[in-house]
Design a protein around this motif. Structure first.
Motif: not given
Length: 638
Positions: A54-56, A100-102, A261, A263
């Protein structure tokens, strides 16, 4: 790479590896995950591979790029990222920089790192584990052939950080333990060494049970190949090595697996299932296929690369029960408290290990009455080879801590184990958990004055050796340490300046030798064919008598236990054959620290029915003692 002949360049980057990993079927994922020194398209360097679904973005950061942004590439939709850094090799220090995703960034140690910086530092270190020259082929071949259940197993449990320390508090190294620990274990007559976790962990106080580096040998004691050398030397001295291992939960330190990651990656998403409030740790998600690949590969890793003879699996109960921890819990799909995913993973783990290493020990530290722990999967079991008998340990210690005047009221604590002793393939433990946190040392648990405490400890150790089941004894028990275990310093070796401690150590050496040299004490540990209880009901005198039996009629020993400090004269015990018997062990002899100057060397049978036998012996049972008698010249036994 272990069990792989392909070129590393091809091994590390294949869709098939990614597929197996993501379906939970890769049993050696360490061969391509993590950091590997390779040559790629004529360029030498290190390939890094990590799972961060789930890593960017993921980058390699290390001492070779000022902890910057080494590029890593996603491998399709697998959640796996790979990067190659040219010109670096062993001992390069690194972490993964995860975005992270953000967009928030943080650094994580490599879950598959083979080595780590010494705490309090937390970075991973590149190590090549190939090239060690093993010299234990004879040991491994012999173990494949023999039936472990029909052979002696007397395990010396060791916390390396506190077996011995240097005068200035420094740890001994694996290399130094080759010179110190192995000869000691050999001389004392133990069959195996069990090491509290040698995987990387941030806090000494956890004794290794809260792990951050599952594939990383802790840097406290040296390098990975030094541990290989230690195990290699153990095997050359006919000593097996068991490693404590913790697949149930991991610690929450920020550089570790926790929210890897950003999450829930290795852990459950449901906080009721993920959180272990009692230990302040986090449970693996036992239903996630990538976690299957991680955990099963890790078990095989210690056998492939380090030739471990088995694993003692810690905290199995926490994997079996959804409500094992304090606090709220989420029921399974049937509304029950069994963790069905944990059960499935344990079955898969033990089946895989059995297939790859048929002689490997898989020992469950499991404290409940969960059924069929050591039964095969086809019978509905979990397929462990052994289970620690925690119930026996708790009962027997409660009994021995009682003032002997009250023991007649609690005789069932001695006898109850025979109601279930063969329900599982048990190991009897006197472990580290029983001599720490204010529980006192074994010697200090015994009631009475100094003399009586030593009597009680000899009696306890001998009864344990005669009871069905393999054995585990924690370091320090064999020298009758006064103080409970203190993990920040070495054992009380200074106590061996005093006669009683010297005699107790000598006694334990003789007891270990007696166990190894008499088949009756180990050959049949898994059925009532191995024991004949003569008198379990003499609670008023706190006497307990039984016979341990081997596979041949002549291989038997008569055991008379007197659990009070009162000498019992004219004790009659039944025996199966007419003839002459001789004393094998009297725990109350002066050479062991007792008060008896002499042994009753021989005993002749009388034709009198006692304990359901046609013949009997009459003996004196010394105070607080165990007397072991063996046949010398008997009739009727082949």
């Amino acid at each position: 790479m272990a069990k792989t002949k392909e070129d590393p360049k091809k091994v590390l980057n294949t869709e098939f590896n990614h597929y197996l990993f993501n379906t939970g079927e890769h049993i050696r994922s360490y061969e391509f995950m993590g950091a590997h020194v390779i040559e790629f398209e004529g360029r030498k360097g290190v390939q890094f591979t990590v799972w961060a679904p789930n890593a960017q973005s993921v980058f390699i950061a290390g001492d070779f790029n000022d902890w910057g942004y080494g590029e890593m590439f996603p491998q399709g939709t697998t959640g796996i990222w790979t990067g190659f850094v040219e010109g670096i090799g062993e001992d390069a220090i690194y972490k993964y920089r995860i975005r992270r995703h953000d967009g928030f960034e943080f650094l994580k140690a490599d879950p598959y790192a083979f080595y780590s910086e010494l705490r309090p530092k937390t970075a991973s270190v590149v190590k090549d584990l190939n090239g060690f020259k093993w010299e234990d082929a004879t040991w491994r071949a012999k173990n494949k052939r023999k039936n472990l259940d029909a052979n002696p197993m007397n395990i010396y449990e060791v916390h390396l950080g506190s077996w011995k320390r240097h005068w200035d508090g420094r740890f001994f190294t694996f290399s130094q333990y080759i010179d110190e620990l192995i000869p000691y274990v050999k001389e004392m007559g133990y069959t195996h060494i069990e090491l509290l976790p040698v995987m990387e962990h941030p806090l000494d106080d956890s004794w290794g049970y809260q792990i951050t580096g599952y594939y990383s040998v802790t840097s406290r004691y040296g390098e990975p190949k030094e541990l290989m050398q230690f195990i290699n030397e153990c095997h050359k001295q006919d000593i097996g090595v068991i490693l404590d291992w913790v697949p149930a939960h991991f610690c929450r330190d920020s550089h570790g697996l926790y929210l890897f990651d950003g999450t829930p990656t290795y852990e459950y998403q449901d906080p009721n299932k993920a959180s272990n409030n009692r230990w302040g740790t986090t449970h693996f998600d036992y239903g996630k296929p990538q976690v299957h690949s991680f955990i099963i590969s890790n078990a095989l890793f210690w056998m492939d690369m380090f030739h471990a003879d088995g694993l003692r699996v810690d905290a199995v109960s926490a994997m079996l029960y959804l409500d094992y921890d304090d606090g709220p819990w989420t029921p399974n799909i049937y509304g029950g408290n069994t963790n069905l995913e944990g059960v499935a993973l344990l079955k898969k783990l033990n089946t895989t290990v059995k297939k790859e290493y048929p002689a490997a020990l898989m020992i469950a530290e499991e404290s409940t009455a969960f059924p069929l722990i050591t039964h095969d999967v086809e019978s509905g079991g979990l397929a462990f080879t052994h289970k620690w008998n925690m119930g026996w340990m708790n009962d027997i210690l409660r009994y021995f801590e009682l003032d002997p005047i009250y023991r007649k009221n609690h005789h069932n604590l001695i006898t109850f184990s025979f109601m279930y002793v063969f329900n599982e393939n048990f190991i009897l433990p006197m472990s580290h958990d029983e001599v720490v946190h204010g529980k006192k040392s074994l010697l200090n648990k015994m009631p009475g004055d100094e003399q009586m405490k030593f009597q009680g400890l000899r009696t306890l150790m001998t009864y344990m050796m005669c009871h069905p089941g393999k054995k585990v004894n924690f370091m320090g028990n064999e020298i009758a340490q006064w103080m409970e275990w203190r993990f920040r310093e070495g054992l009380e070796w200074i106590g061996l300046k005093y006669e009683m401690h010297q005699k107790h150590q000598y006694f334990m050496k003789e007891l270990n030798s007696l166990y190894r040299n008499h088949k009756a004490l180990y050959e049949i540990d898994d059925s009532y064919d191995g024991i004949d209880i003569l008198d379990a009901d003499n609670k008023n005198e706190s006497l307990f008598t039984f016979i341990r039996k081997g596979k041949q009629p002549r291989d038997f020993l008569v055991v008379i236990c007197n659990f009070t400090p009162v000498q019992r004269d004219h004790v009659k015990v039944g025996v199966p054959f007419e003839g002459q018997y001789e004393e094998l062990l009297n725990t109350e002899l002066k050479e062991f620290g007792g008060a008896w100057e002499y042994s009753e060397k021989t005993f002749n049978t009388t034709e009198e029915q006692v304990n359901g036998k046609d013949f009997s012996l009459e003996v004196i049972a010394p105070p607080l003692s165990v007397l072991i008698i063996k046949p010398k010249r008997i009739k009727g036994a082949k």
